[in-house]
Scaffold this active site. Structure first.
Site, short mmCIF file in Angstrom:
data_model
loop_
_atom_site.label_atom_id
_atom_site.label_comp_id
_atom_site.label_asym_id
_atom_site.label_seq_id
_atom_site.Cartn_x
_atom_site.Cartn_y
_atom_site.Cartn_z
N ASP A 107 57.85 -54.00 -19.41
CA ASP A 107 58.37 -55.36 -19.61
C ASP A 107 58.14 -56.11 -18.30
O ASP A 107 58.79 -55.83 -17.28
CB ASP A 107 59.87 -55.29 -19.95
CG ASP A 107 60.46 -56.67 -20.19
OD1 ASP A 107 59.79 -57.68 -19.88
OD2 ASP A 107 61.59 -56.73 -20.70
N THR A 130 47.67 -67.41 -32.69
CA THR A 130 48.16 -66.09 -32.29
C THR A 130 49.63 -66.03 -32.73
O THR A 130 50.09 -66.87 -33.48
CB THR A 130 48.08 -65.92 -30.76
OG1 THR A 130 49.00 -66.85 -30.16
CG2 THR A 130 46.69 -66.17 -30.20
N TYR A 181 56.67 -74.73 -19.02
CA TYR A 181 55.53 -73.87 -19.38
C TYR A 181 54.27 -74.36 -18.65
O TYR A 181 53.58 -73.58 -17.99
CB TYR A 181 55.33 -73.89 -20.90
CG TYR A 181 54.10 -73.13 -21.36
CD1 TYR A 181 54.14 -71.75 -21.51
CD2 TYR A 181 52.89 -73.79 -21.61
CE1 TYR A 181 53.01 -71.05 -21.91
CE2 TYR A 181 51.76 -73.09 -22.01
CZ TYR A 181 51.82 -71.72 -22.17
OH TYR A 181 50.71 -71.02 -22.55
N THR A 195 48.63 -56.31 -27.10
CA THR A 195 48.82 -55.93 -28.51
C THR A 195 48.65 -57.07 -29.49
O THR A 195 48.61 -56.83 -30.70
CB THR A 195 50.23 -55.33 -28.70
OG1 THR A 195 51.18 -56.22 -28.10
CG2 THR A 195 50.34 -53.95 -28.12
N LYS A 228 51.90 -72.56 -15.67
CA LYS A 228 50.47 -72.32 -15.82
C LYS A 228 49.67 -73.07 -14.74
O LYS A 228 48.59 -72.61 -14.34
CB LYS A 228 50.01 -72.74 -17.22
CG LYS A 228 50.59 -71.85 -18.34
CD LYS A 228 50.21 -70.39 -18.17
CE LYS A 228 50.57 -69.54 -19.37
NZ LYS A 228 50.19 -68.13 -19.24
N ILE A 243 45.43 -63.25 -27.87
CA ILE A 243 44.30 -63.30 -26.93
C ILE A 243 44.09 -61.94 -26.25
O ILE A 243 42.97 -61.49 -26.07
CB ILE A 243 44.54 -64.43 -25.88
CG1 ILE A 243 44.60 -65.79 -26.59
CG2 ILE A 243 43.45 -64.42 -24.81
CD1 ILE A 243 45.08 -66.95 -25.71
N ASN A 246 47.38 -61.40 -18.98
CA ASN A 246 47.41 -62.24 -20.16
C ASN A 246 48.82 -62.41 -20.74
O ASN A 246 49.10 -63.40 -21.40
CB ASN A 246 46.46 -61.63 -21.21
CG ASN A 246 46.73 -62.15 -22.60
OD1 ASN A 246 46.33 -63.26 -22.95
ND2 ASN A 246 47.44 -61.35 -23.40
N ARG A 265 55.32 -54.48 -24.32
CA ARG A 265 56.63 -53.82 -24.42
C ARG A 265 56.74 -52.90 -25.62
O ARG A 265 57.40 -51.86 -25.54
CB ARG A 265 57.74 -54.89 -24.51
CG ARG A 265 57.95 -55.65 -23.22
CD ARG A 265 58.79 -56.88 -23.46
NE ARG A 265 58.15 -57.78 -24.41
CZ ARG A 265 58.63 -58.96 -24.78
NH1 ARG A 265 59.77 -59.38 -24.30
NH2 ARG A 265 57.98 -59.70 -25.65
#
Ligand SMILES: NC(=O)c1ccc[n+]([C@@H]2O[C@H](COP(=O)([O-])OP(=O)(O)OC[C@H]3O[C@@H](n4cnc5c(N)ncnc54)[C@H](OP(=O)(O)O)[C@@H]3O)[C@@H](O)[C@H]2O)c1
Length: 257
Positions: A59, A183, A148, A10, A152, A13, A86, A33
């Protein structure tokens, strides 16, 4: 007509993937969600491009959410040809400032969901002898950048390993490693982006076009921009200690909670 399932469809990216794939005539399964936002997006993409856009609210930080998407990917009557893992987010704060529950939610969305959804999709794809999976990682995977970056790095290693194991099966797997993209990501994570130079920002639509071209070429890792390709070259020859001093700080100033 082929079908693509996009998680985190939504915004940012994921929404750029949805626009591009709809414009190319793919039917879509949109996962996130916020149900209202999903419905609006599905209607708009259907009306503009004449494709079927299915809404699947889930979720991915919860078992039942992951299970619902696994079930859709395993539906052999309505097969999915391209999976884009994503959905993702950043937590507000550096190591030990973030509540453990939030750290674990990030691992669930970035790692467990990616593992389970890739596996659910790839099983059917291997039987059919074709299909593609794009796992959205980050250039943060290659540098010291908190938990983070660590999550990744897992996405990149997992995807490259799975791509090797599935070589010759007709199924392509690719880790997509963007740099900074405008974004909702930074605002949601409470990050102030003031110390990120303008030239470091990428456009989501261009990023997606390059990513899909790289997938078609059979790449297992895509760093889709010459600026970041050059930076990642520099990263390889820069001492780790020096590197971490820069990469763990850039764009990681947080506003008040
Ligand atoms: N922006 C960047 O600079 C950047 C750079 C490198 C990599 N990335 C990666 O790119 C991916 C997309 O990020 P973005 O920048 O496009 O972020 P964004 O604009 O904040 O969009 C995030 C999307 O993920 C969904 N989402 C978040 N948590 C979810 C959950 N628990 N379950 C299901 N869906 C969830 C959101 O919808 P709902 O809130 O409705 O669920 C939204 O659709 C992420 O994996 C991110 O780590 C971003």
């Amino acid at each position: 007509m082929t079908t693509a399932l996009i998680t985190g469809a939504t915004a940012g990216i994921g929404a750029a993937f949805a626009r591009r794939l709809a414009a190319e005539g793919h039917n879509l399964v949109l996962v996130a969600r916020d149900v209202e936002r999903l419905r609006e997006q599905a209607t708009e993409l259907h009306d503009r491009h004449g494709i079927e856009a299915e809404v699947l609210p889930a979720d991915l930080s919860r078992d039942e959410g992951i299970a619902a998407v696994e079930a859709r990917l395993g539906d052999r009557q309505h097969s999915v040809d391209l999976l884009v893992n994503n959905a993702g987010f950043g937590n507000r704060g550096s190591y030990l400032e973030v509540p453990m529950a939030d750290e674990l939610a990030m691992l669930k969305v970035h790692c467990e969901a990616v593992l389970r959804l890739t596996s659910a999709a790839a099983t059917g794809m291997r039987e059919r002898g074709r299909g593609g999976v794009v796992n959205v990682a980050s250039v943060a995977a290659f540098v010291p950048r908190g938990t983070y970056g660590a999550s990744k790095a897992w996405v990149v290693q997992f995807t490259q390993g799975a791509a090797k194991d599935m070589a010759g099966s007709g199924v392509r797997l690719m880790a997509l490693c963007p740099g900074f993209v405008r974004t909702e990501f930074h605002q949601r994570a409470g990050m102030s982006t003031g110390n990120i130079p303008g030239w470091m920002w990428l456009d989501a639509d261009k990023l997606v076009a390059t990513a899909l071209a790289d997938l078609a070429r059979g790449k297992s890792v895509s760093v889709p921009d010459p600026r970041y390709k050059a930076l990642m070259g520099l990263v390889k020859v820069t001492p780790r200690g020096l590197l971490g001093g820069v990469t763990s700080r850039t764009g990681r100033k947080y506003g008040p909670r």
